[in-house]
Design an enzyme around this catalytic site. Sequence first.
Site, PDB file in Angstrom:
ATOM      1  N   HIS A  48       4.882   5.984  11.447  1.00 16.26           N
ATOM      2  CA  HIS A  48       4.353   5.817  10.089  1.00 16.26           C
ATOM      3  C   HIS A  48       3.361   6.975   9.880  1.00 16.26           C
ATOM      4  CE1 HIS A  48       3.185   4.068   6.392  1.00 16.26           C
ATOM      5  NE2 HIS A  48       2.813   2.868   6.776  1.00 16.26           N
ATOM      6  N   ARG A  73      11.279   3.941   3.431  1.00 13.15           N
ATOM      7  CA  ARG A  73      10.897   3.002   4.510  1.00 13.15           C
ATOM      8  C   ARG A  73      12.142   2.226   4.908  1.00 13.15           C
ATOM      9  NH1 ARG A  73       5.771  -1.053   4.569  1.00 13.15           N
ATOM     10  NH2 ARG A  73       4.807   0.921   5.141  1.00 13.15           N
ATOM     11  N   LYS A 131      25.732  -3.780  -1.176  1.00 12.80           N
ATOM     12  CA  LYS A 131      27.203  -3.788  -1.269  1.00 12.80           C
ATOM     13  C   LYS A 131      27.847  -3.094  -0.066  1.00 12.80           C
ATOM     14  CE  LYS A 131      26.521  -2.714  -6.051  1.00 12.80           C
ATOM     15  NZ  LYS A 131      26.803  -1.660  -7.015  1.00 12.80           N
ATOM     16  N   ARG A 135       0.799  -1.226   0.000  1.00 14.85           N
ATOM     17  CA  ARG A 135       0.000   0.000   0.000  1.00 14.85           C
ATOM     18  C   ARG A 135       0.832   1.276   0.000  1.00 14.85           C
ATOM     19  NH1 ARG A 135      -2.733  -4.022   1.669  1.00 14.85           N
ATOM     20  NH2 ARG A 135      -0.714  -4.566   2.521  1.00 14.85           N
ATOM     21  N   THR A 136       1.790   1.352   0.902  1.00 15.44           N
ATOM     22  CA  THR A 136       2.461   2.632   1.099  1.00 15.44           C
ATOM     23  C   THR A 136       3.245   3.029  -0.143  1.00 15.44           C
ATOM     24  OG1 THR A 136       2.604   2.040   3.425  1.00 15.44           O
ATOM     25  CG2 THR A 136       3.887   3.939   2.722  1.00 15.44           C
TER      26      THR A 136
HETATM   27  N1   CP Z   1      -0.247  -0.036   5.829  1.00 15.76           N
HETATM   28  C1   CP Z   1       0.970  -0.298   5.295  1.00 15.76           C
HETATM   29  O1   CP Z   1       1.987   0.315   5.654  1.00 15.76           O
HETATM   30  O2   CP Z   1       0.924  -1.265   4.339  1.00 15.76           O
HETATM   31  P1   CP Z   1       2.178  -1.745   3.485  1.00 15.76           P
HETATM   32  O3   CP Z   1       3.154  -2.394   4.428  1.00 15.76           O
HETATM   33  O4   CP Z   1       1.616  -2.693   2.468  1.00 15.76           O
HETATM   34  O5   CP Z   1       2.790  -0.525   2.851  1.00 15.76           O
END
Ligand code: CP
Length: 305
Positions: free
Chosen positions: A132, A104, A83, A53-54
Amino acid sequence: MKHILSSLQFKKEDLEKILKRASVMEGQCKSGKIKKLLEDKIIACIFFEPSTRTRLSFEAAALKLGAKVISAENAMESSSAFKGENIGDTTRILCSYADVVVIRHPQAGVVEAVAKISTKPMINAGDGANQHPSQALLDLYTIKKEHGRLSNLQIAFGGDLLNSRTMRSLVPLLAFYLKNKFYFVSPKELAISREFRNYLTKNKISFEETSNLEKILSKVDVLYMTRVQKERFASSRTYEKVKDLFILKNAHLKFLKKNAIIMHALPKVNEIEADVDLDSRATYFRQAQNGLYVRMALFLYVFGL
Ligand code: CP
């Protein structure tokens, strides 16, 4: 330069601005008349942890607004981190190619650390069990859309609350609004951390902790389920011991208010019985869709547009 690093950075007026803009973005998406305000921008997405999603909603948001996207998924393996390149050097390079960097990383605090040397805005798309913020904003948008208000709500978080960056990010935003009460429902092994409990107490946030889901179901307006975060456990044995201790079952739904909503950041694994998806109160797929509109709004916010 505006970074998006933590939900704790926002003031209430920032939230109102982003939510309002997200609603405009939703309208534009639905009417098919999207203003291409980012045509001259390049967005870099680099994900050192898995995501559906993100990453894809940030990329879709950028494309909808006319930006171009460069992307590294599975970056532990597919980028030069494999590396041995350090994250600081990677950030410096991305800043020389793109106008904003969405990142991320499994290590808590990393995005905040690299933002200090970054020459472009950084967006934290999840750092370990820490924060998040874009998820918290889309959750806020979802609650506002579903309930028509952000105050006077009884909100329960259930599941792995020890490792939930989603819960940790959303609570401070909901705490801006009056008369909200939180219930933290989990087996004791997965209860909120002492540090988070201290944060709640220090900020006079009204909350209760329990391991009894049935007890609170009839009270809540929002039931926010969380996944047991396998990737945060030191050993698979510890994970196996707790992974099925907390499951929302179809049989629980009769206790929930008619207008309650069931949220989940997704992915869900075993913590919500499949039949629950069919209940109109299951909001999580609508919630994920809202991520697109909120992330469009966030790009505009970051660029001061
Ligand atoms: N909600 C969320 O962060 O989903 P993903 O890990 O799929 O990005």
